[in-house]
Write a protein that holds these residues in place. Sequence first.
Motif, PDB file in Angstrom:
ATOM      1  N   VAL A  61       0.871  -1.173   0.000  1.00 23.13           N
ATOM      2  CA  VAL A  61       0.000   0.000   0.000  1.00 23.13           C
ATOM      3  C   VAL A  61       0.910   1.226   0.000  1.00 23.13           C
ATOM      4  CG1 VAL A  61      -1.756   1.315   1.246  1.00 23.13           C
ATOM      5  CG2 VAL A  61      -1.811  -1.185   1.305  1.00 23.13           C
ATOM      6  N   HIS A  62       0.633   2.140  -0.921  1.00 22.81           N
ATOM      7  CA  HIS A  62       1.403   3.373  -1.029  1.00 22.81           C
ATOM      8  C   HIS A  62       0.428   4.547  -0.934  1.00 22.81           C
ATOM      9  CE1 HIS A  62       4.798   0.957  -2.442  1.00 22.81           C
ATOM     10  NE2 HIS A  62       3.919   0.319  -3.201  1.00 22.81           N
ATOM     11  N   VAL A  63       0.760   5.526  -0.086  1.00 22.38           N
ATOM     12  CA  VAL A  63      -0.096   6.689   0.101  1.00 22.38           C
ATOM     13  C   VAL A  63       0.704   7.946  -0.214  1.00 22.38           C
ATOM     14  CG1 VAL A  63      -1.512   7.984   1.735  1.00 22.38           C
ATOM     15  CG2 VAL A  63      -1.358   5.494   1.928  1.00 22.38           C
ATOM     16  N   SER A  64       0.112   8.809  -1.029  1.00 19.71           N
ATOM     17  CA  SER A  64       0.706  10.101  -1.326  1.00 19.71           C
ATOM     18  C   SER A  64      -0.413  11.120  -1.414  1.00 19.71           C
ATOM     19  CB  SER A  64       1.483  10.049  -2.644  1.00 19.71           C
ATOM     20  OG  SER A  64       2.026  11.317  -2.941  1.00 19.71           O
ATOM     21  N   GLY A  84     -15.379 -21.967 -15.454  1.00 15.51           N
ATOM     22  CA  GLY A  84     -14.657 -22.551 -14.327  1.00 15.51           C
ATOM     23  C   GLY A  84     -13.151 -22.348 -14.355  1.00 15.51           C
ATOM     24  N   ARG A  85     -12.648 -21.600 -15.317  1.00 15.36           N
ATOM     25  CA  ARG A  85     -11.203 -21.370 -15.398  1.00 15.36           C
ATOM     26  C   ARG A  85     -10.719 -20.494 -14.253  1.00 15.36           C
ATOM     27  NH1 ARG A  85     -10.847 -19.917 -21.785  1.00 15.36           N
ATOM     28  NH2 ARG A  85     -11.127 -22.041 -22.549  1.00 15.36           N
ATOM     29  N   ALA A  86      -9.544 -20.829 -13.757  1.00 11.10           N
ATOM     30  CA  ALA A  86      -8.906 -20.034 -12.710  1.00 11.10           C
ATOM     31  C   ALA A  86      -8.043 -18.958 -13.359  1.00 11.10           C
ATOM     32  CB  ALA A  86      -8.050 -20.922 -11.819  1.00 11.10           C
ATOM     33  N   VAL A  87      -8.060 -17.770 -12.781  1.00  9.26           N
ATOM     34  CA  VAL A  87      -7.215 -16.674 -13.221  1.00  9.26           C
ATOM     35  C   VAL A  87      -6.432 -16.192 -12.012  1.00  9.26           C
ATOM     36  CG1 VAL A  87      -7.147 -14.334 -14.164  1.00  9.26           C
ATOM     37  CG2 VAL A  87      -8.865 -15.953 -14.993  1.00  9.26           C
ATOM     38  N   ARG A  88      -5.118 -16.138 -12.169  1.00  7.57           N
ATOM     39  CA  ARG A  88      -4.242 -15.639 -11.106  1.00  7.57           C
ATOM     40  C   ARG A  88      -3.448 -14.468 -11.687  1.00  7.57           C
ATOM     41  NH1 ARG A  88      -4.338 -20.990 -11.063  1.00  7.57           N
ATOM     42  NH2 ARG A  88      -5.016 -22.042  -9.183  1.00  7.57           N
ATOM     43  N   THR A  89      -3.471 -13.361 -11.001  1.00  9.18           N
ATOM     44  CA  THR A  89      -2.764 -12.188 -11.502  1.00  9.18           C
ATOM     45  C   THR A  89      -2.573 -11.172 -10.380  1.00  9.18           C
ATOM     46  OG1 THR A  89      -2.746 -10.512 -13.240  1.00  9.18           O
ATOM     47  CG2 THR A  89      -4.877 -11.032 -12.269  1.00  9.18           C
ATOM     48  N   GLU A  90      -1.726 -10.211 -10.643  1.00  8.59           N
ATOM     49  CA  GLU A  90      -1.587  -9.079  -9.741  1.00  8.59           C
ATOM     50  C   GLU A  90      -2.386  -7.918 -10.306  1.00  8.59           C
ATOM     51  OE1 GLU A  90       2.481  -8.228  -8.796  1.00  8.59           O
ATOM     52  OE2 GLU A  90       2.799 -10.246  -7.997  1.00  8.59           O
ATOM     53  N   THR A  91      -2.928  -7.123  -9.428  1.00  5.14           N
ATOM     54  CA  THR A  91      -3.774  -5.994  -9.798  1.00  5.14           C
ATOM     55  C   THR A  91      -3.370  -4.796  -8.963  1.00  5.14           C
ATOM     56  OG1 THR A  91      -5.619  -7.429 -10.400  1.00  5.14           O
ATOM     57  CG2 THR A  91      -6.170  -5.165  -9.829  1.00  5.14           C
ATOM     58  N   VAL A  92      -3.434  -3.627  -9.558  1.00  5.51           N
ATOM     59  CA  VAL A  92      -3.183  -2.387  -8.836  1.00  5.51           C
ATOM     60  C   VAL A  92      -4.490  -1.615  -8.770  1.00  5.51           C
ATOM     61  CG1 VAL A  92      -1.960  -0.177  -8.883  1.00  5.51           C
ATOM     62  CG2 VAL A  92      -0.766  -2.272  -9.544  1.00  5.51           C
ATOM     63  N   ASN A  93      -4.887  -1.259  -7.568  1.00  5.32           N
ATOM     64  CA  ASN A  93      -6.044  -0.388  -7.366  1.00  5.32           C
ATOM     65  C   ASN A  93      -5.523   0.982  -6.964  1.00  5.32           C
ATOM     66  OD1 ASN A  93      -7.996  -2.366  -7.794  1.00  5.32           O
ATOM     67  ND2 ASN A  93      -8.057  -2.968  -5.669  1.00  5.32           N
ATOM     68  N   MET A  94      -5.990   2.006  -7.643  1.00  4.07           N
ATOM     69  CA  MET A  94      -5.605   3.369  -7.301  1.00  4.07           C
ATOM     70  C   MET A  94      -6.855   4.138  -6.899  1.00  4.07           C
ATOM     71  SD  MET A  94      -3.041   5.991  -9.223  1.00  4.07           S
ATOM     72  CE  MET A  94      -4.000   6.380 -10.652  1.00  4.07           C
ATOM     73  N   PHE A  95      -6.840   4.631  -5.683  1.00  2.97           N
ATOM     74  CA  PHE A  95      -7.977   5.358  -5.127  1.00  2.97           C
ATOM     75  C   PHE A  95      -7.613   6.829  -4.989  1.00  2.97           C
ATOM     76  CE2 PHE A  95      -8.019   1.083  -3.295  1.00  2.97           C
ATOM     77  CZ  PHE A  95      -9.311   0.672  -3.536  1.00  2.97           C
ATOM     78  N   THR A  96      -8.572   7.695  -5.283  1.00  2.55           N
ATOM     79  CA  THR A  96      -8.454   9.109  -4.956  1.00  2.55           C
ATOM     80  C   THR A  96      -9.481   9.377  -3.871  1.00  2.55           C
ATOM     81  OG1 THR A  96      -7.806   9.635  -7.213  1.00  2.55           O
ATOM     82  CG2 THR A  96      -8.560  11.466  -5.831  1.00  2.55           C
TER      83      THR A  96
END
Length: 136
Positions: free
Chosen positions: A76-79, A97-109
């Motif tokens: 988590v990065h806060v600026s 039924g397929r599995a998906v594995r991944t990284e995701t970035v959520n950016m909140f304002t």
Amino acid sequence: MSDAVRDILDRYYAALKAGDEAGLRGVVSDDIEVHYPAPEGLLPWAGDWTGIEGFLAFLKTLGDHLTIDRVEPLAVHVSGDTVITVLRGEWTVKANGRAVRTETVNMFTLRDGRIARYQVFSDTAALGLGLGRLAA
């Protein structure tokens, strides 16, 4: 990260996980903007969604296609009023039924103690493969 920011994120992710619409309404602004970039037509939930009803429609569309199996926060990065979370996730595509594995970035304002803008940056190719919209 301040306690106030941690509280907003904790409330958001808890309400999201529980499917708690009232909880989500309490943590996002009425004029929230959602931005989920992806190539045209690849992901049904991609695009821009505006306002609380648009945000809820985005979540419904996402939920119509994927089941969230596991999400692990990595960083988590806060600026200022911007918060970026890096997540590792596992989803199941409901249609096949397929599995998906991944990284995701959520950016909140954040604005006035609520989420005013939510941007999601994910591995669209992995999701497109899982949905069967891309060939391996």
